[in-house]
Design an enzyme around this catalytic site. Structure first.
Site, PDB file in Angstrom:
ATOM      1  N   ALA A 160       0.843  -1.184   0.000  1.00  0.00           N
ATOM      2  CA  ALA A 160       0.000   0.000   0.000  1.00  0.00           C
ATOM      3  C   ALA A 160       0.885   1.243   0.000  1.00  0.00           C
ATOM      4  O   ALA A 160       2.081   1.184   0.285  1.00  0.00           O
ATOM      5  CB  ALA A 160      -0.922  -0.010   1.215  1.00  0.00           C
TER       6      ALA A 160
ATOM      7  N   GLU B 165       3.735  -5.534   7.487  1.00  0.00           N
ATOM      8  CA  GLU B 165       3.075  -4.393   8.136  1.00  0.00           C
ATOM      9  C   GLU B 165       3.544  -4.142   9.562  1.00  0.00           C
ATOM     10  O   GLU B 165       3.501  -3.005  10.039  1.00  0.00           O
ATOM     11  CB  GLU B 165       1.553  -4.605   8.129  1.00  0.00           C
ATOM     12  CG  GLU B 165       0.899  -4.536   6.765  1.00  0.00           C
ATOM     13  CD  GLU B 165       0.840  -5.875   6.063  1.00  0.00           C
ATOM     14  OE1 GLU B 165       0.119  -5.972   5.060  1.00  0.00           O
ATOM     15  OE2 GLU B 165       1.522  -6.827   6.511  1.00  0.00           O
TER      16      GLU B 165
ATOM     17  N   GLU C 189      -1.180  -9.422  -0.101  1.00  0.00           N
ATOM     18  CA  GLU C 189      -2.586  -9.716   0.151  1.00  0.00           C
ATOM     19  C   GLU C 189      -3.382  -9.865  -1.144  1.00  0.00           C
ATOM     20  O   GLU C 189      -4.279 -10.711  -1.233  1.00  0.00           O
ATOM     21  CB  GLU C 189      -3.188  -8.630   1.038  1.00  0.00           C
ATOM     22  CG  GLU C 189      -2.679  -8.741   2.465  1.00  0.00           C
ATOM     23  CD  GLU C 189      -3.094  -7.574   3.336  1.00  0.00           C
ATOM     24  OE1 GLU C 189      -3.778  -7.808   4.341  1.00  0.00           O
ATOM     25  OE2 GLU C 189      -2.725  -6.419   3.027  1.00  0.00           O
TER      26      GLU C 189
ATOM     27  N   GLY D  71       0.152  -5.070   1.206  1.00  0.00           N
ATOM     28  CA  GLY D  71      -1.042  -5.166   0.377  1.00  0.00           C
ATOM     29  C   GLY D  71      -0.811  -5.904  -0.922  1.00  0.00           C
ATOM     30  O   GLY D  71      -1.729  -6.517  -1.469  1.00  0.00           O
TER      31      GLY D  71
END
Length: 258
Positions: free
Chosen positions: A66, A134, A114, A111
């Site tokens: 992200a 993270e 993910e 992300g």
């Protein structure tokens, strides 16, 4: 066909390829990019894609994660909205009505990992590096990593990866079951294209039903999942592809799918 600034959607026969195209930012996911992916998935579905490839532009990253510069000063309500957007995109990948292959070239952190977890199949290059990183940002996976990762690699490995924020190479990822195949970097595009083309030649309704049944295994009890499988299985009878597939088998010929 729609055009976006941060992604590309292309078609080759029944195969759609969605490329995150921010190589100068290692294909990091900001709001604009996530919204574009969401729109592109809807367009690929409308165009009848029979297989979908998700990858990143350039040689350095699949999706590095992200956009941290965007996240840094988010309030709790803003973070909630960003999490919901990321979850919508991951869910739509997971529920896309055709198989989705993540072609992981380079970094797949946070992300990016993910999104790969939400795909059906994962193929990585030998130099790929993958991780739920993270924890070192003071947060946890927010787009499904805490739920999808244990289902792939088991609880203990998932806890280690998330607790320590470990970055693992492609071979370790393969040994853990996080990716299904590891190939040389110069072979990734051709190999994934071949896989996707093979999937696109399979009966689409049956593949969709198979994907729904497999996804259901993670959503409910085995008893309920078995009931769901029976409904999907019997619902395929009477379709063109079921009649054609069984007829072709009995006639010893190649089937012609709808």
């Amino acid at each position: 066909m729609s055009e976006w600034d941060t992604i590309r959607l292309t078609f080759d026969g029944g195969v759609a390829t969605l490329t995150v195209d921010r190589p100068d930012r290692l294909n990091a996911l900001n709001v604009e990019t996530l919204e574009a992916i969401e729109e592109a998935l809807a367009e690929a579905d409308e165009e009848g894609a029979r297989a979908l490839v998700l990858t990143g532009a350039g040689e350095d990253a699949f999706v590095a994660g992200a956009d941290i510069s965007y996240m840094r000063d988010l309030s709790t309500p803003e973070a909630q909205a960003y999490a919901e957007l990321g979850h919508r995109v991951a869910d739509k990948l997971e529920r896309f009505p055709a198989p989705v292959i993540a072609a992981i070239n380079g970094y797949a952190f946070g992300g990016g990992c993910e999104l790969a977890l939400a795909c059906d199949l994962r193929v990585a290059t030998e130099d790929a590096v993958i991780g739920q990183t993270e924890i070192d940002l003071g947060i946890i996976p927010g787009w499904g990593g805490s739920q999808r990762l244990p289902r792939l690699v088991g609880d203990e490995i998932a806890r280690r990866l998330i607790f320590f924020g470990e970055r693992i190479d492609a071979q370790d990822a393969h040994e853990h079951g996080l990716v299904g195949e590891v190939v040389a970097g110069d072979q990734l595009d051709d190999h994934v294209a071949e896989l996707a083309a093979d999937l696109a030649e399979k009966p689409a309704y049956a593949l969709r039903a198979a994907k729904e049944a497999l996804n259901q295994a993670h959503e409910t009890s085995q008893e309920a999942g078995l009931r769901y499988e029976r409904r999907l299985w019997s619902g395929l009878f009477g379709t063109h592809d079921q009649r054609e597939g069984m007829g072709a088998f009995l006639d010893d010929r190649e089937p012609e799918w709808e």
